[in-house]
Scaffold this active site. Structure first.
Site, mmCIF file in Angstrom:
data_model
loop_
_atom_site.group_PDB
_atom_site.id
_atom_site.type_symbol
_atom_site.label_atom_id
_atom_site.label_comp_id
_atom_site.label_asym_id
_atom_site.label_seq_id
_atom_site.Cartn_x
_atom_site.Cartn_y
_atom_site.Cartn_z
ATOM 1 N N ASN A 1 3.403 -9.301 -12.222
ATOM 2 C CA ASN A 1 3.875 -9.232 -11.281
ATOM 3 C C ASN A 1 4.544 -7.262 -11.479
ATOM 4 O OD1 ASN A 1 4.370 -7.462 -8.324
ATOM 5 N ND2 ASN A 1 6.980 -8.151 -8.718
ATOM 6 N N HIS B 1 7.856 -4.863 -10.737
ATOM 7 C CA HIS B 1 8.827 -4.003 -10.139
ATOM 8 C C HIS B 1 9.334 -3.334 -10.375
ATOM 9 C CE1 HIS B 1 12.165 -5.340 -6.813
ATOM 10 N NE2 HIS B 1 12.788 -5.441 -8.175
ATOM 11 N N SER C 1 9.239 -2.723 -13.875
ATOM 12 C CA SER C 1 9.234 -3.965 -15.083
ATOM 13 C C SER C 1 7.891 -4.810 -14.854
ATOM 14 C CB SER C 1 10.663 -5.364 -14.654
ATOM 15 O OG SER C 1 11.493 -4.686 -14.518
ATOM 16 N N ASP D 1 10.918 -11.846 -8.694
ATOM 17 C CA ASP D 1 11.282 -10.987 -9.643
ATOM 18 C C ASP D 1 12.299 -11.907 -10.643
ATOM 19 O OD1 ASP D 1 10.067 -9.946 -7.474
ATOM 20 O OD2 ASP D 1 12.086 -8.998 -6.600
HETATM 21 C C1 GRF Z 1 5.281 0.112 -5.603
HETATM 22 O O1 GRF Z 1 6.365 0.189 -6.344
HETATM 23 C C2 GRF Z 1 5.653 -1.197 -6.987
HETATM 24 O O2 GRF Z 1 6.194 -1.379 -7.743
HETATM 25 C C3 GRF Z 1 6.259 -1.887 -6.052
HETATM 26 O O3 GRF Z 1 5.624 -1.344 -4.481
HETATM 27 C C4 GRF Z 1 5.077 -0.448 -4.825
HETATM 28 C C5 GRF Z 1 3.791 -0.363 -4.447
HETATM 29 O O4 GRF Z 1 2.885 0.735 -5.027
HETATM 30 N N1 GRF Z 1 6.095 -3.320 -5.658
HETATM 31 P P1 GRF Z 1 1.367 0.877 -5.127
HETATM 32 O O5 GRF Z 1 0.779 0.434 -3.685
HETATM 33 O O6 GRF Z 1 1.119 0.823 -6.003
HETATM 34 O O7 GRF Z 1 0.888 2.485 -4.566
#
Ligand code: GRF
Length: 199
Positions: free
Chosen positions: A113, A115, A142, A151
């Protein structure tokens, strides 16, 4: 040394999919250690679906709503789609559903994932507002292995960006997102080259 066929990656999204797009692009480079073979969304209107299709990647929506409170049944449908595409590693990219232990355990050690914070700081939501409120000099993102705690899994890579004095959560999010697009393909490539072989 990476001399095997590319690892088959499935990406889970709920929204715009800009990280997903970065992963698809990286996986389409010659010699890439992974390829994105399917993109799955829990939301039929996720903008990332059209982006993936335009890049030639198969997509499917597995809407969570018909499953109601049965989160595991929804995950079983997701997992069946991943298996149908022979997915080996799952990359969550803005997938906005909490996972149950069922899916986490089923694909243990093979789900990543991204984050938008420098974990272990700021798990959960509103990371950018929290970094600004805390007066942090830097923020970032991260990539981590998914475990049952939200997370909380082992961090594979991080990228930091400065917090500017006039930042809003939106302006900081934009700077962090640009860093995410560089970090995630690198971390996934490293994982597929090295760590997955020893699992
Ligand atoms: C990103 O900031 C990711 O880290 C978070 O949600 C956002 C998703 O953006 N979990 P995208 O859909 O990849 O444009």
């Amino acid at each position: 040394m990476h001399d095997a066929r590319p690892v088959r990656v499935g990406v889970l999204i709920s929204g715009a999919g800009s990280n997903m797009a970065a992963l698809i692009d990286a996986g389409q480079q010659p010699g890439a250690p992974f390829e994105v073979v399917v993109v799955l969304s829990n939301k039929p209107d996720a903008g990332g679906l059209a982006v993936a299709e335009a890049k030639g990647v198969t997509t499917a929506t597995i809407d969570h709503r018909p499953f109601g409170a049965d989160r595991e049944a929804h995950e079983q449908a997701l997992d069946a789609a991943l298996t149908a595409h022979e997915v080996e590693v799952v990359a969550m990219a803005g997938y906005m559903r909490l996972l149950t232990p069922w899916l986490v355990n089923r694909r243990a050690g093979r789900m990543l994932n991204i984050h938008p914070s420098l974990l272990p700081k700021y798990p959960g939501l509103d990371t950018h507002a929290r970094a600004i409120a805390a007066g942090d000099a830097e923020a970032g993102c991260s990539v981590h292995v998914v475990t049952e705690g939200v997370d909380e899994g082992p961090v594979l890579g991080q990228a930091a960006v400065p917090v500017q004095p006039d930042d809003t959560p939106a302006s900081l999010a934009q700077r962090v997102l640009a860093a995410e697009h560089v970090l995630y393909p690198r971390a996934l490539a490293d994982f597929c080259r090295h760590q997955i072989r020893s699992l």
